[in-house]
Scaffold this motif. Sequence first.
Motif, PDB file in Angstrom:
ATOM      1  N   ILE A  74       0.790  -1.396  -0.133  1.00  0.00           N
ATOM      2  CA  ILE A  74       0.024   0.091   0.180  1.00  0.00           C
ATOM      3  C   ILE A  74       0.626   1.344  -0.052  1.00  0.00           C
ATOM      4  N   THR A  75       1.953   1.396   0.527  1.00  0.00           N
ATOM      5  CA  THR A  75       3.038   2.187   0.822  1.00  0.00           C
ATOM      6  C   THR A  75       3.468   2.745  -0.582  1.00  0.00           C
ATOM      7  N   GLN A  76       3.760   1.734  -1.249  1.00  0.00           N
ATOM      8  CA  GLN A  76       4.513   1.723  -2.800  1.00  0.00           C
ATOM      9  C   GLN A  76       3.386   2.370  -3.532  1.00  0.00           C
ATOM     10  N   LEU A  77       2.128   1.857  -3.504  1.00  0.00           N
ATOM     11  CA  LEU A  77       1.034   2.525  -4.197  1.00  0.00           C
ATOM     12  C   LEU A  77       0.650   3.793  -3.903  1.00  0.00           C
ATOM     13  N   ARG A  78       0.660   4.226  -2.755  1.00  0.00           N
ATOM     14  CA  ARG A  78       0.496   5.610  -2.481  1.00  0.00           C
ATOM     15  C   ARG A  78       1.561   6.466  -3.111  1.00  0.00           C
ATOM     16  N   ARG A  85      -6.792   4.857 -12.139  1.00  0.00           N
ATOM     17  CA  ARG A  85      -7.352   5.744 -10.933  1.00  0.00           C
ATOM     18  C   ARG A  85      -7.937   4.761 -10.106  1.00  0.00           C
ATOM     19  N   ILE A  86      -8.515   3.507 -10.401  1.00  0.00           N
ATOM     20  CA  ILE A  86      -9.411   2.823  -9.489  1.00  0.00           C
ATOM     21  C   ILE A  86      -8.663   1.539  -9.075  1.00  0.00           C
ATOM     22  N   VAL A  87      -8.528   1.415  -7.613  1.00  0.00           N
ATOM     23  CA  VAL A  87      -8.003   0.219  -7.086  1.00  0.00           C
ATOM     24  C   VAL A  87      -9.171  -0.799  -6.307  1.00  0.00           C
ATOM     25  N   VAL A  88      -9.360  -1.892  -6.728  1.00  0.00           N
ATOM     26  CA  VAL A  88     -10.083  -2.742  -6.198  1.00  0.00           C
ATOM     27  C   VAL A  88      -9.743  -3.685  -4.990  1.00  0.00           C
ATOM     28  N   VAL A  89     -10.645  -3.545  -4.204  1.00  0.00           N
ATOM     29  CA  VAL A  89     -10.417  -4.520  -3.082  1.00  0.00           C
ATOM     30  C   VAL A  89     -11.518  -5.567  -2.914  1.00  0.00           C
ATOM     31  N   THR A  90     -11.442  -6.719  -2.776  1.00  0.00           N
ATOM     32  CA  THR A  90     -12.489  -7.709  -2.824  1.00  0.00           C
ATOM     33  C   THR A  90     -11.917  -8.936  -2.547  1.00  0.00           C
ATOM     34  N   ASP A  91     -12.612 -10.198  -2.262  1.00  0.00           N
ATOM     35  CA  ASP A  91     -12.314 -11.470  -1.696  1.00  0.00           C
ATOM     36  C   ASP A  91     -11.841 -12.115  -3.122  1.00  0.00           C
ATOM     37  N   PRO A  92     -10.819 -12.970  -3.061  1.00  0.00           N
ATOM     38  CA  PRO A  92     -10.251 -13.540  -4.062  1.00  0.00           C
ATOM     39  C   PRO A  92     -11.586 -14.552  -4.813  1.00  0.00           C
ATOM     40  N   GLY A  93     -11.389 -14.359  -6.116  1.00  0.00           N
ATOM     41  CA  GLY A  93     -12.450 -15.227  -6.773  1.00  0.00           C
ATOM     42  C   GLY A  93     -13.775 -14.677  -6.843  1.00  0.00           C
ATOM     43  N   SER A  94     -14.016 -13.441  -6.464  1.00  0.00           N
ATOM     44  CA  SER A  94     -15.527 -12.945  -6.337  1.00  0.00           C
ATOM     45  C   SER A  94     -15.894 -12.506  -7.981  1.00  0.00           C
ATOM     46  N   PRO A  95     -16.848 -12.242  -8.290  1.00  0.00           N
ATOM     47  CA  PRO A  95     -17.148 -11.636  -9.460  1.00  0.00           C
ATOM     48  C   PRO A  95     -16.401 -10.374  -9.801  1.00  0.00           C
ATOM     49  N   GLY A 105      -8.070  -4.730 -16.241  1.00  0.00           N
ATOM     50  CA  GLY A 105      -6.633  -4.091 -15.960  1.00  0.00           C
ATOM     51  C   GLY A 105      -6.594  -3.269 -14.732  1.00  0.00           C
ATOM     52  N   TYR A 106      -7.670  -3.300 -13.797  1.00  0.00           N
ATOM     53  CA  TYR A 106      -7.517  -2.591 -12.449  1.00  0.00           C
ATOM     54  C   TYR A 106      -6.445  -3.029 -11.553  1.00  0.00           C
ATOM     55  N   THR A 107      -5.757  -2.258 -10.698  1.00  0.00           N
ATOM     56  CA  THR A 107      -4.869  -2.949  -9.700  1.00  0.00           C
ATOM     57  C   THR A 107      -6.020  -3.557  -8.740  1.00  0.00           C
ATOM     58  N   VAL A 108      -5.761  -4.664  -8.328  1.00  0.00           N
ATOM     59  CA  VAL A 108      -6.706  -5.560  -7.600  1.00  0.00           C
ATOM     60  C   VAL A 108      -5.691  -5.853  -6.358  1.00  0.00           C
ATOM     61  N   ILE A 109      -6.489  -5.663  -5.306  1.00  0.00           N
ATOM     62  CA  ILE A 109      -5.823  -6.202  -3.934  1.00  0.00           C
ATOM     63  C   ILE A 109      -6.928  -7.034  -3.266  1.00  0.00           C
ATOM     64  N   ASN A 110      -6.469  -8.351  -3.106  1.00  0.00           N
ATOM     65  CA  ASN A 110      -7.724  -9.306  -2.382  1.00  0.00           C
ATOM     66  C   ASN A 110      -7.466  -9.075  -0.870  1.00  0.00           C
ATOM     67  N   PHE A 166      -9.539  -4.202   3.469  1.00  0.00           N
ATOM     68  CA  PHE A 166     -10.494  -3.322   3.354  1.00  0.00           C
ATOM     69  C   PHE A 166     -10.600  -2.191   4.252  1.00  0.00           C
ATOM     70  N   GLY A 167      -9.816  -2.301   5.288  1.00  0.00           N
ATOM     71  CA  GLY A 167      -9.731  -1.086   6.366  1.00  0.00           C
ATOM     72  C   GLY A 167      -8.242  -0.725   6.089  1.00  0.00           C
ATOM     73  N   LEU A 168      -7.333  -1.327   5.563  1.00  0.00           N
ATOM     74  CA  LEU A 168      -6.004  -1.014   5.397  1.00  0.00           C
ATOM     75  C   LEU A 168      -5.874  -0.101   3.961  1.00  0.00           C
ATOM     76  N   VAL A 169      -6.197  -0.576   2.930  1.00  0.00           N
ATOM     77  CA  VAL A 169      -5.909  -0.189   1.614  1.00  0.00           C
ATOM     78  C   VAL A 169      -6.408   1.337   1.463  1.00  0.00           C
ATOM     79  N   PRO A 170      -7.715   1.631   1.602  1.00  0.00           N
ATOM     80  CA  PRO A 170      -8.149   3.050   1.495  1.00  0.00           C
ATOM     81  C   PRO A 170      -7.381   4.137   2.477  1.00  0.00           C
ATOM     82  N   SER A 171      -7.224   3.629   3.711  1.00  0.00           N
ATOM     83  CA  SER A 171      -6.957   4.263   4.598  1.00  0.00           C
ATOM     84  C   SER A 171      -5.447   4.421   4.644  1.00  0.00           C
ATOM     85  N   GLY A 172      -4.572   3.515   3.926  1.00  0.00           N
ATOM     86  CA  GLY A 172      -3.160   3.949   3.688  1.00  0.00           C
ATOM     87  C   GLY A 172      -2.952   4.699   2.557  1.00  0.00           C
TER      88      GLY A 172
END
Length: 540
Positions: A70-74, A165-175, A184-189, A204-210
């Motif tokens: 997250i630090t690198q992405l920020r 511009r969009i980072v996606v946070v979701t469970d692995p394997g979700s739609p 082609g979005y950045t995805v963090i599971n 879910f808590g750390l990505v947007p906050s970081g």
Amino acid sequence: MTTSDVSIVAVGDAADAIESAVPVLVKENFASRLFAKDATLWGKEAESEAAKRLDWVGLAETSRPLVAEITQLRAQFTDAGLDRVVLCGMGGSSLAPEVICATDGVPITVLDSSQPDMVRAAVADRLDRTVVVVSSKSGSTVETDSQRRVFEQAFREAGIDPTERIVVVTDPGSPLDKDARETGYTVINADAGVGGRYSALTAFGLVPSGLAGADIGRLLDEAEAVSDLFATDDVDNPALRLGAALGGTSPLRDKILLISAGTANVGFGDWAEQLIAESTGKDGKGLLPVVVGDAPTGPLLADELWVYLVSGDDESAHPGDTAVQVSGSLGAAMLLWEVAVAAAGRLIGINPFDQPDVESAKAAARELLGKGTGSASAPAFTDGAVEVRSMGPDFLGSADTVSAAISALLGQLPEHGYLAVMAYVDRIADQSLADVRVPLATKLNRPVTFGFGPRFLHSTGQYHKGGPADGIYLQITTTPIEDLAIPGREFTLGEFIASQSAGDASVLADHGRPVLQLHLTDHDAGLAQIQQAIAQVTAS
């Protein structure tokens, strides 16, 4: 007692509950079994769900690799001149980052609504400097999907590639996981073994906050510092003590007033509200959290437990015949309350990891949405800029004004009941509406909750339908100033939020709960009219 960054002080029935219930929890080895992910702690019926929801006990360690990522992405976003973070998420996906960022003093725009005016305002603000985090555990949350679609279109119309511009946070394997990766979005599971309301220390808590600039490494440090303590089967375990105070009073004090009394954890009550209500409100049982801000002015009621949220250097218990004083740094406090609510669930006799009545409201909303915009019933009457409807038991009688209708609803309040005010309006622009909670509580001398829709549907909405049948419900809806189309959908945001409010009311009515619907045909005039009517009712 004070130990390792957390403090629990209890008086009255809360202290008695600790004295009687904690030794039982210790004898059962509840704490050590919980941290060993023992899914049998809440009974046979809860075992299958609990087995998939206990990874949160180890997040202080397992979430560590996210910090560097997250630090690198920020840094990449900051170097590109992107300094505004918008979070599209509902429930646990939005409440934790909101508290983390507010406590750390860093700005974030939390878009947890399908209200068209609120969504439009979020999209229109500094789009050229905006990064959007799209968070959905299931990957199919309609509100979040709609917000994403609107932002994607706005970026494209501004000549901006949404994938940058969009980072996606979701469970692995979700739609959403599959679709976002193909796009082609950045995805963090996130960790799939954690439920939404326990997900504060996951992605879910750390990505947007970081990304917004909060110190997420420190947050994990704070949780890690108390993990061993909370896993210990000992009568001095603060998490067991808090859990006993919440779920072990006899008779159960099931209205939990969360009082901000000097805590540095900004907005903590809103996060704890979802954790408590959605975890415990089911099977006709549960704890109703009431976020009251300052200390109540009235006397302690027989079914209330006052919980003072204080800073770590406040050693004295606050007044109250039955009260708990709780302090701790944010990371420690989040883990403290998660363990405590899990322990309270065992004492009350419910499964803290399911939310059956949240889905019932979603299903009702989908059914109404399929019927189109003509599905609203005719109002019982119209008073100025407000249409008045009632659902559930017939209580309006001869009422023909907004104030008379509100009085009629209040007359339905059971002896040990509560009033829930549910406002499907712009949570930011119409924030002042929340002020009606205090005079209503003073008038009734009973707990009154206030929730913005659809935000509360992922929180106290579960308790409203699955908890004790002692609530009455005032629902406020509005005609948006301007509706907003959802790209690729056959319905608008205005139609969607209308179906959500109507679906929520219909499920409450099906459960026999009295519901008063006040719909603003003219937003500003209707809002002023309702506020004036409530002032009139509460002054009499």
